[in-house]
Design a protein around this motif. Sequence first.
Motif, PDB file in Angstrom:
ATOM      1  N   UNK A   3       0.962  -1.164   0.015  1.00  0.00           N
ATOM      2  CA  UNK A   3       0.127  -0.100  -0.131  1.00  0.00           C
ATOM      3  C   UNK A   3       0.931   1.217  -0.036  1.00  0.00           C
ATOM      4  N   UNK A   4       1.820   1.198   0.916  1.00  0.00           N
ATOM      5  CA  UNK A   4       2.890   2.437   0.886  1.00  0.00           C
ATOM      6  C   UNK A   4       3.637   2.588  -0.693  1.00  0.00           C
ATOM      7  N   UNK A   5       3.826   1.525  -1.112  1.00  0.00           N
ATOM      8  CA  UNK A   5       4.525   1.381  -2.492  1.00  0.00           C
ATOM      9  C   UNK A   5       3.885   2.084  -3.372  1.00  0.00           C
ATOM     10  N   UNK A   6       2.328   1.641  -3.351  1.00  0.00           N
ATOM     11  CA  UNK A   6       1.504   2.364  -4.575  1.00  0.00           C
ATOM     12  C   UNK A   6       1.476   3.856  -4.492  1.00  0.00           C
ATOM     13  N   UNK A   7       1.369   4.427  -2.840  1.00  0.00           N
ATOM     14  CA  UNK A   7       1.287   5.647  -2.647  1.00  0.00           C
ATOM     15  C   UNK A   7       2.620   6.403  -2.899  1.00  0.00           C
ATOM     16  N   UNK A   8       3.622   5.743  -2.900  1.00  0.00           N
ATOM     17  CA  UNK A   8       5.162   6.238  -3.256  1.00  0.00           C
ATOM     18  C   UNK A   8       5.179   6.473  -4.920  1.00  0.00           C
ATOM     19  N   UNK A   9       4.801   5.464  -5.596  1.00  0.00           N
ATOM     20  CA  UNK A   9       4.692   5.735  -6.855  1.00  0.00           C
ATOM     21  C   UNK A   9       3.546   6.778  -7.454  1.00  0.00           C
TER      22      UNK A   9
END
Length: 274
Positions: free
Chosen positions: A75-81
């Motif tokens: 979830x954090x990865x999608x946010x960062x992307x």
Amino acid sequence: MSDLNVLFRNRIGFSTNEPLTFHQLDTVLELTAKSIPFENLCIMAKQTRELSKENLIDRIIIHNEGGLCYDLNPLLYFFLKENGFDAALVRAVLYDHHGQRWNPLGKTHVAIVITHQGQPYLVDTGFGGNLPLKPVPLSGEVVASTNGEFRVEKIDHEQGEYFFYLKLKHKDKEWKVGYAFDATNVIKDVSELHEVQEMILEHADSPFNKKPLLTRLTDRGNMTLTEGSFVEWLDGRVDKQEVDEKQFKEMAAERFGVRVFEGEPGEGSSSPKC
């Protein structure tokens, strides 16, 4: 600004009115660690869902749940992307200090590697109470945050090319290995993590399918709730109290924001949107 971008910022209490920069990641990581609990109630209830961006948003953001590493870091990865970061998901193998061995499940931990100005950094919001609240450079440089010191070193080892080390404030006097990982062996699609979820759910050596666990960082330390106890660290002091089934459900809701369905903890209990 996308729905995920707005929803995630609102979930952790971060401004929706400004671009996210690398230097603000410290704040984002700390807010995330204090807002979203690390918990295994869906695993204990044996009620897991397909791992997808949409399901993670629905469960963790819309329905205010927590999750394990393969939930929280994607979830954090999608946010960062969505905020323009060069980010990748990687798998890692945890070191079991109690058993003095590498976790026999293999690479079931999920973390993030971001690259900023040519420098790779480890980012992790799915390691329970052991979170580095800052990006950790893969250069060996030590970074310090409110909960301890952290570093990543390149090591020629069969378990991975990098070791993540930590020394938690008030808890560790010496450095200890957290996990090993390969920075270049990246996860192409979050659906690949279905294997990780299944192993955590079913494997006899899984540390998360034995009893319910919720933990979250706080402004003064951290707190952990299990079916029999509530432990809170406050400025280096530890307070522990026994809890029964009723108190477990009440504390899950009041202290972690997670609602537990009827049933014994670990035996049919579940969060609303597993």
